[in-house]
Design an enzyme around this catalytic site. Structure first.
Site, PDB file in Angstrom:
ATOM      1  N   GLY A 109       0.830  -1.201   0.000  1.00 40.85           N
ATOM      2  CA  GLY A 109       0.000   0.000   0.000  1.00 40.85           C
ATOM      3  C   GLY A 109       0.862   1.247   0.000  1.00 40.85           C
ATOM      4  N   GLY A 110       0.335   2.301   0.610  1.00 41.31           N
ATOM      5  CA  GLY A 110       1.049   3.577   0.646  1.00 41.31           C
ATOM      6  C   GLY A 110       2.414   3.464   1.297  1.00 41.31           C
TER       7      GLY A 110
ATOM      8  N   GLY B 153      20.402  11.579 -31.808  1.00 37.65           N
ATOM      9  CA  GLY B 153      20.034  12.102 -30.492  1.00 37.65           C
ATOM     10  C   GLY B 153      20.450  11.173 -29.374  1.00 37.65           C
ATOM     11  N   ALA B 154      20.499   9.868 -29.674  1.00 36.64           N
ATOM     12  CA  ALA B 154      20.880   8.905 -28.634  1.00 36.64           C
ATOM     13  C   ALA B 154      22.339   9.112 -28.245  1.00 36.64           C
ATOM     14  CB  ALA B 154      20.639   7.483 -29.117  1.00 36.64           C
TER      15      ALA B 154
END
Ligand code: HXC
Length: 517
Positions: free
Chosen positions: A172-173, A407-408
């Protein structure tokens, strides 16, 4: 009237009671489940088994839902400080034997206090998680406690290293505290993390999955990328944390621990000259190169199960800590996809925050093409790498091994992104794109009109490769500092790093940059 002797006896009894946590039966169950107790974990974590426990006698003040007067030793968490390899470290260790290590207001307060102490002392913080989550009886008080923990995780972020060991449930949280920390080590078989468990998932989406398949170390390390290191058991998790700390400074104003002896070990490593295969389409294992270049046995790969087309690793060079970001041509040809971008960006930012120089090894054919990648936001995720490298002010040294396209290539820290040194091997192909793609655009008409279009295309590709798929176009324009023989790579990086020891790179003041999240 009680005597001093009585008072001493009372203290001893109280200490013994708290040290027993939830009692002998619960401890036995903990051991049967293959887990150590909260105290045993801290005992193993700290030098000589010694830690200074704080708030041992803290108790909750809840009264609702049967909590009034309920005795919860330590309120289900042990907090303290000690030394790891002689360095001060603060830690919390949840005690599953006490009401399942559930988090009430006092439990959370103890954790926050220890975090604040770590912050003030400029010392790392380690959290051992083993908890059923929010203490249901304490309702919103528990929620408030979690909120405070998250707030403190954020305060510590980038100031002192934070390491989370998940050695039990963390659902959970509750999973958000480890997620806010720098590294997660999860114990195989006992550690689990998920936001919604199998039953909730079944109800919400109809999907069937076991808790281990969903939240176990394998899934969370390889699929979600939440987990950085998998441990065999509690002892192994603690050993990983200790080893990891060896690469990290105490805080953001210090350098990482150095084993530098004052001398550089310079080596001409002949076998490196023949690692890259003749056929540029053939893969090889980038780790073979890294292991040869850096100090023997010094690589500590992070996230090794996740996005394996990208390698991120700590290592030492001449005893000094560095962070490595490298493409792995043996997986997906080393192309950068969404997960690889996230993995690299996170590591780059960690290294920059904690004064760890960055060394890149480049063999990248491009960003990963595909509809799934585009719709998943490869543009936004890839931009994180451009942003992280551009924003990093630690020494940045890039070695182009083979492909470095478009761009890579920029995203692997080209000169334009502020690399302090760029070296290329003679096998480097630094180009705007691969020869095949370039020729299709440049010579479309010539190929179509040629008597033998296939042969014409092959010739154009060969010519393009000879002229443009080399390191020399980039070297001519100052984008590459040196074309080096592979065998000299360690020497090149060693000397470059020494020359950058006092690097200063001051940027305009701002509250914070806006990394494309
Ligand atoms: C109060 C809890 C508890 C909890 C466990 N216990 N979790 N008490 N609040 N959250 C108690 C059990 O009642 C039991 O008490 C003891 O701890 C040991 O638990 P067992 O169930 O016997 O252990 P095990 O079989 O190993 O199962 C562990 C478990 C299970 C899977 C964690 O206990 C469980 O499902 N717990 C509830 C989990 C949960 O729903 N948590 C709240 C999530 S909401 P006794 O007295 O019998 O020894 C949440 C929101 C946070 O966390 C939001 C933050 C943003």
């Amino acid at each position: 009237m009680s005597t001093v002797h009585d008072k001493l006896r009372l203290l001893k009894e109280k200490n013994a009671h708290v040290l027993l946590g939830g009692g002998a039966q619960k401890i036995e169950a903990q051991h049967k489940a293959g887990k150590m107790t909260a105290h045993e974990r801290l005992h193993l974590l700290f030098d000589n088994g010694f830690y200074d426990e704080l708030y041992r006698h803290a108790q909750h003040a809840a009264t609702t839902l049967g909590m009034g007067g309920r005795d919860l030793p330590g309120d289900g968490v042990v907090t303290g400080l000690g030394a790891i390899n002689g360095r001060l470290v603060y830690a919390s260790s949840q005690d599953f034997t006490v009401m399942g290590g559930s988090v009430g207001l006092m439990h959370a307060w103890k954790i926050c206090e220890i975090m604040e102490m770590a912050l003030k002392a400029g010392a790392p913080y380690i959290a051992v998680n083993d908890s059923g989550g929010a203490r249901i009886q304490e309702a919103v008080d528990s929620l408030q406690g979690y909120g405070k923990i998250f707030y403190h995780n954020t305060l510590l972020s980038g100031v002192v290293p934070q390491i989370s060991i998940i050695a039990g449930p963390c659902a959970g949280g509750a999973a958000y505290s480890p997620a806010l920390m720098d590294f997660i080590i999860m114990v195989e078989g006992t550690g689990q993390m998920f936001i919604a468990g199998p039953e909730v998932i079944k109800e919400a989406t109809g999907e069937s999955i076991t808790a281990e398949e969903l939240g176990g170390a394998g899934a969370q390390a390889a699929r979600s990328g939440n987990v950085h290191f998998i441990a065999r058991d509690d002892a192994d998790a603690i050993e990983i944390a200790q080893r990891l700390l060896g690469y990290l400074p105490n805080n953001n104003t210090e350098d990482p621990p150095s084993l530098h002896t004052g001398e550089l070990t310079l080596i001409e490593d002949e076998p490196l000259n023949s690692v890259v295969p003749d056929d540029p389409r053939d893969p090889y294992n980038m780790l073979d190169i890294l292991q040869r270049v850096f100090d023997p046995h010094s690589l500590l790969e992070v996230h090794s199960h996740y996005a394996q087309n990208m390698i991120v690793s700590f290592a030492r060079l001449n005893g000094r800590v560095v962070g490595i970001v490298a493409n792995q041509p043996a997986v997906k040809f080393g192309a950068i996809d969404i997960n690889a971008s996230d993995k690299a960006s996170r590591f780059i930012r960690f290294c920059n925050a904690f004064n760890i120089p960055l060394i890149q090894f480049v063999d990248v054919p491009g960003f990963m093409p595909g509809v799934e990648q585009e719709f998943g936001g490869i543009i936004r995720h890839g931009a994180k790498m451009l942003f992280s490298f551009s924003a990093a002010t630690v020494p940045k040294i890039t070695v182009v091994v083979r492909k470095a396209y478009g761009g890579a290539y920029l995203a692997m820290c080209a000169k334009a992104l502020g690399a302090d040194r760029v070296a290329a091997w003679p096998t480097a192909e630094i180009a705007v794109m691969g020869a095949e793609g370039a020729v299709n655009v440049l010579y479309r008409t010539e190929i179509k009109n040629a008597p033998d279009p296939r042969e014409a295309r092959t010739t154009f590709i060969r010519q393009y490769k000879e002229e443009f798929s080399t390191p020399y176009q980039a070297a001519k324009r100052g984008m590459v500092d040196a074309v080096i023989e592979p065998k000299n790579t360690r020497n090149y990086i060693s000397i470059a790093l020494e020359s950058l020891r006092n690097k200063r790179d001051l940027r305009p003041q701002k509250k914070h940059g806006l990394i494309p999240l």
